[in-house]
Design a protein around this motif. Sequence first.
Motif, PDB file in Angstrom:
ATOM      1  N   PRO A  39     -58.294 -42.307  88.801  1.00 20.76           N
ATOM      2  CA  PRO A  39     -56.945 -42.382  88.221  1.00 20.76           C
ATOM      3  C   PRO A  39     -56.753 -41.473  87.014  1.00 20.76           C
ATOM      4  O   PRO A  39     -55.669 -40.920  86.820  1.00 20.76           O
ATOM      5  CB  PRO A  39     -56.814 -43.858  87.835  1.00 20.76           C
ATOM      6  N   THR A  40     -57.801 -41.309  86.188  1.00 20.23           N
ATOM      7  CA  THR A  40     -57.670 -40.444  85.018  1.00 20.23           C
ATOM      8  C   THR A  40     -57.428 -38.996  85.423  1.00 20.23           C
ATOM      9  O   THR A  40     -56.683 -38.271  84.757  1.00 20.23           O
ATOM     10  CB  THR A  40     -58.929 -40.530  84.149  1.00 20.23           C
ATOM     11  N   VAL A  41     -58.056 -38.552  86.519  1.00 15.67           N
ATOM     12  CA  VAL A  41     -57.853 -37.192  87.010  1.00 15.67           C
ATOM     13  C   VAL A  41     -56.434 -37.027  87.553  1.00 15.67           C
ATOM     14  O   VAL A  41     -55.762 -36.021  87.292  1.00 15.67           O
ATOM     15  CB  VAL A  41     -58.890 -36.857  88.102  1.00 15.67           C
ATOM     16  N   ALA A  42     -55.959 -38.026  88.303  1.00 16.46           N
ATOM     17  CA  ALA A  42     -54.600 -37.965  88.837  1.00 16.46           C
ATOM     18  C   ALA A  42     -53.575 -37.934  87.713  1.00 16.46           C
ATOM     19  O   ALA A  42     -52.601 -37.168  87.767  1.00 16.46           O
ATOM     20  CB  ALA A  42     -54.346 -39.163  89.755  1.00 16.46           C
ATOM     21  N   PHE A  43     -53.794 -38.753  86.682  1.00 19.86           N
ATOM     22  CA  PHE A  43     -52.848 -38.786  85.569  1.00 19.86           C
ATOM     23  C   PHE A  43     -52.840 -37.456  84.821  1.00 19.86           C
ATOM     24  O   PHE A  43     -51.786 -36.971  84.401  1.00 19.86           O
ATOM     25  CB  PHE A  43     -53.204 -39.928  84.617  1.00 19.86           C
ATOM     26  N   PHE A  44     -54.023 -36.850  84.666  1.00 13.82           N
ATOM     27  CA  PHE A  44     -54.089 -35.545  84.008  1.00 13.82           C
ATOM     28  C   PHE A  44     -53.344 -34.494  84.824  1.00 13.82           C
ATOM     29  O   PHE A  44     -52.630 -33.654  84.269  1.00 13.82           O
ATOM     30  CB  PHE A  44     -55.548 -35.126  83.817  1.00 13.82           C
ATOM     31  N   ALA A  45     -53.502 -34.517  86.154  1.00 14.25           N
ATOM     32  CA  ALA A  45     -52.784 -33.571  87.008  1.00 14.25           C
ATOM     33  C   ALA A  45     -51.277 -33.776  86.909  1.00 14.25           C
ATOM     34  O   ALA A  45     -50.504 -32.818  86.924  1.00 14.25           O
ATOM     35  CB  ALA A  45     -53.253 -33.721  88.456  1.00 14.25           C
ATOM     36  N   TRP A  46     -50.868 -35.038  86.809  1.00 12.67           N
ATOM     37  CA  TRP A  46     -49.439 -35.338  86.653  1.00 12.67           C
ATOM     38  C   TRP A  46     -48.907 -34.769  85.341  1.00 12.67           C
ATOM     39  O   TRP A  46     -47.840 -34.152  85.302  1.00 12.67           O
ATOM     40  CB  TRP A  46     -49.252 -36.855  86.703  1.00 12.67           C
ATOM     41  N   GLU A  47     -49.662 -34.960  84.246  1.00 14.00           N
ATOM     42  CA  GLU A  47     -49.249 -34.409  82.956  1.00 14.00           C
ATOM     43  C   GLU A  47     -49.206 -32.882  83.000  1.00 14.00           C
ATOM     44  O   GLU A  47     -48.273 -32.262  82.467  1.00 14.00           O
ATOM     45  CB  GLU A  47     -50.213 -34.861  81.867  1.00 14.00           C
ATOM     46  N   ALA A  48     -50.206 -32.284  83.624  1.00  8.52           N
ATOM     47  CA  ALA A  48     -50.251 -30.825  83.693  1.00  8.52           C
ATOM     48  C   ALA A  48     -49.090 -30.274  84.506  1.00  8.52           C
ATOM     49  O   ALA A  48     -48.528 -29.222  84.177  1.00  8.52           O
ATOM     50  CB  ALA A  48     -51.582 -30.373  84.300  1.00  8.52           C
ATOM     51  N   SER A  49     -48.704 -30.973  85.563  1.00 13.12           N
ATOM     52  CA  SER A  49     -47.584 -30.518  86.385  1.00 13.12           C
ATOM     53  C   SER A  49     -46.278 -30.511  85.608  1.00 13.12           C
ATOM     54  O   SER A  49     -45.407 -29.675  85.840  1.00 13.12           O
ATOM     55  CB  SER A  49     -47.446 -31.404  87.627  1.00 13.12           C
ATOM     56  N   TRP A  50     -46.141 -31.448  84.689  1.00 12.00           N
ATOM     57  CA  TRP A  50     -44.945 -31.499  83.835  1.00 12.00           C
ATOM     58  C   TRP A  50     -45.112 -30.660  82.576  1.00 12.00           C
ATOM     59  O   TRP A  50     -44.170 -30.555  81.771  1.00 12.00           O
ATOM     60  CB  TRP A  50     -44.641 -32.939  83.439  1.00 12.00           C
ATOM     61  N   GLY A  51     -46.294 -30.056  82.390  1.00 15.50           N
ATOM     62  CA  GLY A  51     -46.519 -29.251  81.195  1.00 15.50           C
ATOM     63  C   GLY A  51     -46.611 -30.067  79.932  1.00 15.50           C
ATOM     64  O   GLY A  51     -46.186 -29.618  78.856  1.00 15.50           O
ATOM     65  N   LYS A  52     -47.191 -31.271  80.008  1.00 15.67           N
ATOM     66  CA  LYS A  52     -47.183 -32.196  78.885  1.00 15.67           C
ATOM     67  C   LYS A  52     -48.567 -32.508  78.321  1.00 15.67           C
ATOM     68  O   LYS A  52     -48.701 -33.424  77.512  1.00 15.67           O
ATOM     69  CB  LYS A  52     -46.519 -33.515  79.303  1.00 15.67           C
ATOM     70  N   ILE A  53     -49.612 -31.798  78.738  1.00 18.07           N
ATOM     71  CA  ILE A  53     -50.925 -32.084  78.170  1.00 18.07           C
ATOM     72  C   ILE A  53     -50.976 -31.574  76.736  1.00 18.07           C
ATOM     73  O   ILE A  53     -50.220 -30.687  76.343  1.00 18.07           O
ATOM     74  CB  ILE A  53     -52.057 -31.468  79.019  1.00 18.07           C
ATOM     75  N   LEU A  54     -51.876 -32.150  75.957  1.00 13.86           N
ATOM     76  CA  LEU A  54     -51.929 -31.841  74.528  1.00 13.86           C
ATOM     77  C   LEU A  54     -52.624 -30.508  74.289  1.00 13.86           C
ATOM     78  O   LEU A  54     -53.842 -30.406  74.326  1.00 13.86           O
ATOM     79  CB  LEU A  54     -52.657 -32.966  73.785  1.00 13.86           C
ATOM     80  N   ILE A  55     -51.830 -29.488  74.034  1.00 16.65           N
ATOM     81  CA  ILE A  55     -52.331 -28.145  73.773  1.00 16.65           C
ATOM     82  C   ILE A  55     -51.603 -27.600  72.544  1.00 16.65           C
ATOM     83  O   ILE A  55     -50.700 -28.232  71.998  1.00 16.65           O
ATOM     84  CB  ILE A  55     -52.107 -27.221  74.984  1.00 16.65           C
ATOM     85  N   LEU A  56     -51.983 -26.417  72.096  1.00 23.20           N
ATOM     86  CA  LEU A  56     -51.370 -25.833  70.905  1.00 23.20           C
ATOM     87  C   LEU A  56     -49.876 -25.607  71.099  1.00 23.20           C
ATOM     88  O   LEU A  56     -49.098 -25.747  70.151  1.00 23.20           O
ATOM     89  CB  LEU A  56     -52.065 -24.504  70.573  1.00 23.20           C
ATOM     90  N   GLU A  57     -49.474 -25.252  72.303  1.00 25.08           N
ATOM     91  CA  GLU A  57     -48.054 -25.035  72.567  1.00 25.08           C
ATOM     92  C   GLU A  57     -47.249 -26.305  72.311  1.00 25.08           C
ATOM     93  O   GLU A  57     -46.142 -26.260  71.754  1.00 25.08           O
ATOM     94  CB  GLU A  57     -47.858 -24.570  74.014  1.00 25.08           C
ATOM     95  N   GLN A  58     -47.798 -27.462  72.677  1.00 22.41           N
ATOM     96  CA  GLN A  58     -47.121 -28.729  72.435  1.00 22.41           C
ATOM     97  C   GLN A  58     -47.028 -29.024  70.938  1.00 22.41           C
ATOM     98  O   GLN A  58     -46.009 -29.539  70.459  1.00 22.41           O
ATOM     99  CB  GLN A  58     -47.857 -29.864  73.143  1.00 22.41           C
ATOM    100  N   LEU A  59     -48.087 -28.703  70.199  1.00 26.20           N
ATOM    101  CA  LEU A  59     -48.047 -28.926  68.752  1.00 26.20           C
ATOM    102  C   LEU A  59     -46.986 -28.061  68.094  1.00 26.20           C
ATOM    103  O   LEU A  59     -46.299 -28.499  67.156  1.00 26.20           O
ATOM    104  CB  LEU A  59     -49.427 -28.637  68.146  1.00 26.20           C
ATOM    105  N   GLN A  60     -46.819 -26.827  68.562  1.00 26.35           N
ATOM    106  CA  GLN A  60     -45.771 -25.965  68.023  1.00 26.35           C
ATOM    107  C   GLN A  60     -44.391 -26.547  68.294  1.00 26.35           C
ATOM    108  O   GLN A  60     -43.500 -26.492  67.443  1.00 26.35           O
ATOM    109  CB  GLN A  60     -45.887 -24.563  68.623  1.00 26.35           C
TER     110      GLN A  60
END
Length: 271
Positions: free
Chosen positions: A193-214
Amino acid sequence: MNKALLGKWNWCFAIESEALWKQAISHKYGVEEGGWCTRDVSGRHGVGLWKAIRKEWLGMYNSLAYRVGSGRRVRFGKDKWCGDEPLCESFPSLFAISLAKVVWVSDVWNPDGVGDGWTPIFSRMLNDWEIEMVEQFMLKIQAFRVQREDEDKVVWTVSRSGVFSVKSLYSILEPGSSALFPYDSIWRAYVPPTVAFFAWEASWGKILILEQLQRRGYSLANRYFLCLSKAETVDHLLLHCVKTRALWNFLFSLFGVAWVLFGSVKETLLG
């Protein structure tokens, strides 16, 4: 333990866990009048997961309607319960002179408790030109009745059944293209489930990266630390960085296939 008994136990455990989760969230943040959702989350501490979920309530509110039972949890003027829009929008001039701006439906349904009928009260005498509008108003609400022994219910108007579904929510988030979201590749894949949830976040562009912090207002230099040549975006991190491409090429070579990666994570999962 037989399978039927095990299934019932899992079902009861799921219901109890959901009830405890709702109780914990409600206890922490409090609930708005009516009890349909929690109050706004204003604190700046914590991971902010529920804060982000709560922000979407206003966006979902337009897709909700209420089925009146006792009328104790539905606002008479501001909730959508007797048509495609609240009474305050259907009859704004009457709402302006109404004494029922912040009352429940049950408060306008014969508050004396004798007989059945609607008893709206206005702050002044009605003018001649307002009589016809009041007649239309009364005709509209008289099609509905309060059933004091029943519970009020919320209805998800996007689906025909009135029941909320993730698929129908996608149709709101991406109008006209919800069928192109890779939900099969994410939620029906045999992965943790953790992998599926990460893929879901990545598909929406919502994982925690520098772009999100900006986007959240942080002033910082955006460079992906593995290559130091491109900005740290979801698609660059997971697909296009030279270090990442080396891993993809190694994976493809293990299966003896040649594959061209798409421009985004969502397109890659669809492919």
